[in-house]
Design an enzyme around this catalytic site. Sequence first.
Site, mmCIF file in Angstrom:
data_model
loop_
_atom_site.group_PDB
_atom_site.id
_atom_site.type_symbol
_atom_site.label_atom_id
_atom_site.label_comp_id
_atom_site.label_asym_id
_atom_site.label_seq_id
_atom_site.Cartn_x
_atom_site.Cartn_y
_atom_site.Cartn_z
ATOM 1 N N LYS B 168 -1.694 -0.292 0.672
ATOM 2 C CA LYS B 168 -0.628 0.626 0.284
ATOM 3 C C LYS B 168 0.641 0.152 0.977
ATOM 4 O O LYS B 168 0.596 -0.411 2.074
ATOM 5 C CB LYS B 168 -0.974 2.048 0.676
ATOM 6 C CG LYS B 168 -0.536 2.437 2.079
ATOM 7 C CD LYS B 168 0.658 3.330 2.045
ATOM 8 C CE LYS B 168 1.639 2.983 3.157
ATOM 9 N NZ LYS B 168 2.917 3.667 3.021
ATOM 10 N N THR B 179 5.233 -1.647 6.151
ATOM 11 C CA THR B 179 4.563 -0.356 6.303
ATOM 12 C C THR B 179 3.436 -0.388 5.367
ATOM 13 O O THR B 179 3.529 0.020 4.223
ATOM 14 C CB THR B 179 5.360 0.838 5.835
ATOM 15 O OG1 THR B 179 6.459 0.939 6.641
ATOM 16 C CG2 THR B 179 4.565 2.114 6.010
ATOM 17 N N ASN B 378 15.297 7.088 -0.341
ATOM 18 C CA ASN B 378 15.225 7.169 1.107
ATOM 19 C C ASN B 378 16.218 8.130 1.716
ATOM 20 O O ASN B 378 16.247 8.329 2.923
ATOM 21 C CB ASN B 378 15.345 5.770 1.704
ATOM 22 C CG ASN B 378 14.071 4.998 1.472
ATOM 23 O OD1 ASN B 378 13.020 5.371 1.995
ATOM 24 N ND2 ASN B 378 14.145 3.972 0.638
#
EC number: 2.3.1.35
Lengths: 383, 383
Positions: B168, B179, B378
């Site tokens: 992911k 990430t 974001n």
Amino acid sequence: MSVTAARGFTAAGVAAGIKGDGRPDLALVVNTGPCRAAAGVFTSNRVKAAPVRWSRRVLADGRLTAVVLNSGGANACTGPAGERDTRTTAEHTARLLGVDPDEVAVASTGLIGVPLPMDRLLPGVDSAVAALGPDGGKAAAVAIKTTDTVHKTAVLRKDGWTLGGMAKGAGMLAPGLATMLVVLTTDAVVEAGELDRALRAATRTTFDRVDSDGCMSTNDTVLLLSSGASGTVPDPGEFSAAVRTVCADLARQLIGDAEGATKDIRIEVVGAATEDDAVEVGRAVARNNLLKCALHGEDPNWGRVLSAIGTTSAAFDPDRLNVAMNGVWVCKDGSIGEDRSRADLSGREIHITADLATGAESAVIWANDLTAEYVHENSEYSS
Amino acid sequence: MSVTAARGFTAAGVAAGIKGDGRPDLALVVNTGPCRAAAGVFTSNRVKAAPVRWSRRVLADGRLTAVVLNSGGANACTGPAGERDTRTTAEHTARLLGVDPDEVAVASTGLIGVPLPMDRLLPGVDSAVAALGPDGGKAAAVAIKTTDTVHKTAVLRKDGWTLGGMAKGAGMLAPGLATMLVVLTTDAVVEAGELDRALRAATRTTFDRVDSDGCMSTNDTVLLLSSGASGTVPDPGEFSAAVRTVCADLARQLIGDAEGATKDIRIEVVGAATEDDAVEVGRAVARNNLLKCALHGEDPNWGRVLSAIGTTSAAFDPDRLNVAMNGVWVCKDGSIGEDRSRADLSGREIHITADLATGAESAVIWANDLTAEYVHENSEYSS
């Protein structure tokens, strides 16, 4: 008033047709003396534009009579032809002013990798020389704008002498100088070595701590010229402080006009073991795109501050870090602090304090938020 | 198929209510043996989430039976309470599986600085254990998604053994790992030391060379588990190559799904004196916001590539740099090259070649463009 606030300077700004849209694009600043002392600070980018290479060289003797600046083209990455164009510009200006080409600095800003239209630039120099005057400071400041929405000037009057200046810069603002052209002038009597010391000390904590978008230009130039026309010899400490004040004023104006920005972000790093640590942490925070987006959205997302700090080599213990946003300590001891909803980020200016809880050193870095408008402006710049 | 493609593994993905919107958010992968060898690579961010600290510790003996992963919360910067939550999660899972807590790795992803809702997470583990099955790979891959638009899996079948995995990651992708949470499983018989060598070699040139937005996470975790259920001992070179292939496949999927991106940018640095130089230059180019905007606008603005290269410490002569965009050498010898209008950047994938003209080393970095959608996503993530 800008570069003509101090006595002993004339300036002009004209539309030479370099930009193609009729806006002013050529500025000239002339030191009429009696002194001709000068100092300069240039980009630390290893890819340096032709005018930067030229101006560094002619400044080696600490003496300048004139600065010719153009917007509408950076003359960077233009090879030997670009070097020739800069030299020709200096020679042409020098001939008109009756001085040596080595007394003429050149500064350019605009798109990289495009030759300057010399057939329009040189006649523009003719017009600028004809237009030179003691009130030309504002016109010069206007002529160096690129994506700037406003022209930027600052003046400081001291007892018997004056320091003034102009700046342009709205993007590609990052340490090692922003994409900026700055000319400062003073009528104080200051020799070149002292000008150089004062300018380097001032830029280190002002222009070098502005970081709009993490990008470093090929053309950054900051020049300081002394005419000595006031006849006053200032105290060195007072002179140095004045240069710092004017640089800080102009640097703040640059951040306030950064491309697409809606927030001016003051990042203060405290409790650092060294000033270098504080600057490294401040820059890492300033360049974190996710944080810049969050602040655009007025979201006190302090986790992104900690993520950024964690990428540095500064001395700190992750479990002792503290972060405040507009005075609310949203992170304490590396963990959840005061209620983040209490941090009101709705104003234009946002203050972030990052406490490394390690030492007594500190530094301030100024940055901007990241916006859709920034993306928009920089997707279309060259087309 | 993902983590259950190899024999000797069961998996499950369930909705525990951590996310709050009913989407799956808890995954469990169990190694049913006979071997329990494992290796891991974690974020190099110095601010490490509680689950990263835990998993590093329990992996010290090279042995794992299970991995429990949650989306909906990173459990990073959550202090001693966060450490307790991770340990409780491992202990609860271990009790249900009848193993030691030290055989259970934990991985979390989501917002930093928010405690996990343990009252929902622990019952979720109960459900996941009940749902474990040899076909649970896809459900597990779906449950670890955050802003990912698609789940990401890869499988490689070799002679007698299989290597599969899930990943992911859609933002905060940067060197030192994106990430990302990645679990790879194999039924090949490979001891922990060899798993570790193969995994480190593979991540160094795959996940560590993906740079979506320059931001480094606190939670990155890549795990490789061997069940040995095939009974086949692979050739070490072949095994290492397989791990690299699967990691490269998943890394490419991460870049292809990066937040708001419309372009996947392959930056190949050639002619470098050292591989480190090539990687440094590639990352500087990958992180240049102005270039990322230009490429979003399909503008072959090679000056921004040179600006970025100029900020590095790599060995090069500015007057010998060459840059190609989709095969058109728009910059030659640091200056204007072939007609930039010939570089067609309209496709999703853009290839940039930066030739330092100094040596024979090279490296490839993958990046994305910068878009208004990235800013939008974001700015609103935590609200």
